[in-house]
Design a protein around this motif. Structure first.
Motif, mmCIF file in Angstrom:
data_model
loop_
_atom_site.group_PDB
_atom_site.id
_atom_site.type_symbol
_atom_site.label_atom_id
_atom_site.label_comp_id
_atom_site.label_asym_id
_atom_site.label_seq_id
_atom_site.Cartn_x
_atom_site.Cartn_y
_atom_site.Cartn_z
ATOM 1 N N ASN A 1 -24.015 -47.007 62.183
ATOM 2 C CA ASN A 1 -23.612 -48.248 61.501
ATOM 3 C C ASN A 1 -22.261 -48.175 60.803
ATOM 4 N N GLY A 2 -21.327 -47.431 61.354
ATOM 5 C CA GLY A 2 -19.988 -47.365 60.791
ATOM 6 C C GLY A 2 -19.863 -46.507 59.539
ATOM 7 N N ILE A 3 -20.921 -45.831 59.158
ATOM 8 C CA ILE A 3 -20.890 -44.968 57.978
ATOM 9 C C ILE A 3 -20.141 -43.680 58.335
ATOM 10 N N VAL A 4 -19.268 -43.239 57.438
ATOM 11 C CA VAL A 4 -18.492 -42.029 57.673
ATOM 12 C C VAL A 4 -18.767 -41.036 56.546
ATOM 13 N N LEU A 5 -19.100 -39.817 56.935
ATOM 14 C CA LEU A 5 -19.274 -38.722 55.987
ATOM 15 C C LEU A 5 -17.943 -37.984 55.919
ATOM 16 N N VAL A 6 -17.345 -37.927 54.734
ATOM 17 C CA VAL A 6 -16.093 -37.197 54.561
ATOM 18 C C VAL A 6 -16.358 -35.950 53.729
ATOM 19 N N TYR A 7 -15.632 -34.889 54.069
ATOM 20 C CA TYR A 7 -15.781 -33.637 53.341
ATOM 21 C C TYR A 7 -14.513 -32.813 53.514
ATOM 22 N N GLU A 8 -14.408 -31.752 52.727
ATOM 23 C CA GLU A 8 -13.252 -30.876 52.747
ATOM 24 C C GLU A 8 -13.631 -29.541 53.371
ATOM 25 N N VAL A 9 -12.784 -29.029 54.232
ATOM 26 C CA VAL A 9 -12.910 -27.649 54.700
ATOM 27 C C VAL A 9 -12.009 -26.846 53.771
ATOM 28 N N MET A 10 -12.600 -25.872 53.073
ATOM 29 C CA MET A 10 -11.878 -25.133 52.043
ATOM 30 C C MET A 10 -11.929 -23.639 52.327
ATOM 31 N N GLY A 11 -10.985 -22.905 51.747
ATOM 32 C CA GLY A 11 -10.945 -21.465 51.938
ATOM 33 C C GLY A 11 -10.403 -20.750 50.726
ATOM 34 N N LYS A 12 -10.581 -19.423 50.737
ATOM 35 C CA LYS A 12 -10.133 -18.594 49.621
ATOM 36 C C LYS A 12 -9.950 -17.169 50.125
ATOM 37 N N GLN A 13 -8.887 -16.536 49.695
ATOM 38 C CA GLN A 13 -8.676 -15.112 49.978
ATOM 39 C C GLN A 13 -9.529 -14.323 48.979
ATOM 40 N N LEU A 14 -10.132 -13.250 49.447
ATOM 41 C CA LEU A 14 -10.961 -12.418 48.593
ATOM 42 C C LEU A 14 -10.277 -11.093 48.315
#
Length: 168
Positions: A149-162
């Motif tokens: 129904n046109g719904i969009v899930l937005v999210y972030e791809v994130m990273g970190k050096q350890l």
């Protein structure tokens, strides 16, 4: 009674999830999604997350040894999973949020990942982005999933050096 109780601090245990933890882990995820996500996403997104994080998927990940739980005073209040060098499925019950438990889970998972990898990645929902930024993660890219129904899930791809520990 433990020493921790004598000084007013709740005993905290972080351990690999057992088969018997599956119900608690599923409940933590579903309760958190149903309580927190409506402020950020349409209802269909919460439905999607609950279907995606089904009891069967969680059970399979527990059997694979990928799921961890955080327990306070004998009650499971948070969970997180590891897939190679990615943190996945990190949730803390809403009534325990804002008390450092999510940060504790992330730190524990990062330590385990850091034994084999020099970096960690994760997919961050809108409610969790600020916590991850505070802990040194940066956005690599923005993603979206088109649902019904046109719904969009937005999210972030994130990273970190350890900081590498115990790596050979």
């Amino acid at each position: 009674m433990s020493l921790a109780n004598h000084i007013g601090v709740s005993p905290v245990e972080f351990r690999r999830a057992r088969k018997s933890d599956c119900g608690d882990v599923t409940d933590i995820i579903h309760k958190t999604v149903r309580k927190v996500y409506p402020a950020y996403y349409p209802a269909e997104v919460a439905d999607f997350f609950c279907m995606y994080h089904s009891r069967e998927r969680i059970q399979a990940d527990i059997q694979a040894g990928n799921v961890w739980v955080l327990r306070v005073d004998g009650r499971t209040i948070g969970t997180g999973s590891i897939e190679e060098n990615n943190i996945t499925r990190l949730y803390v019950l809403p009534e325990f949020q804002g008390k450092g438990y999510g940060t504790r889970i992330i730190g524990e998972l990062e330590q385990r990942i850091g034994e084999e990898y020099g970096s960690v990645g994760l997919d961050a929902s809108l409610p969790s982005c600020f916590l991850y930024e505070k802990l040194g993660y940066h956005t690599i890219r923005h993603e979206r999933i088109h649902l019904m129904n046109g719904i969009v899930l937005v999210y972030e791809v994130m990273g970190k050096q350890l900081v590498m520990t115990n790596r050979i």
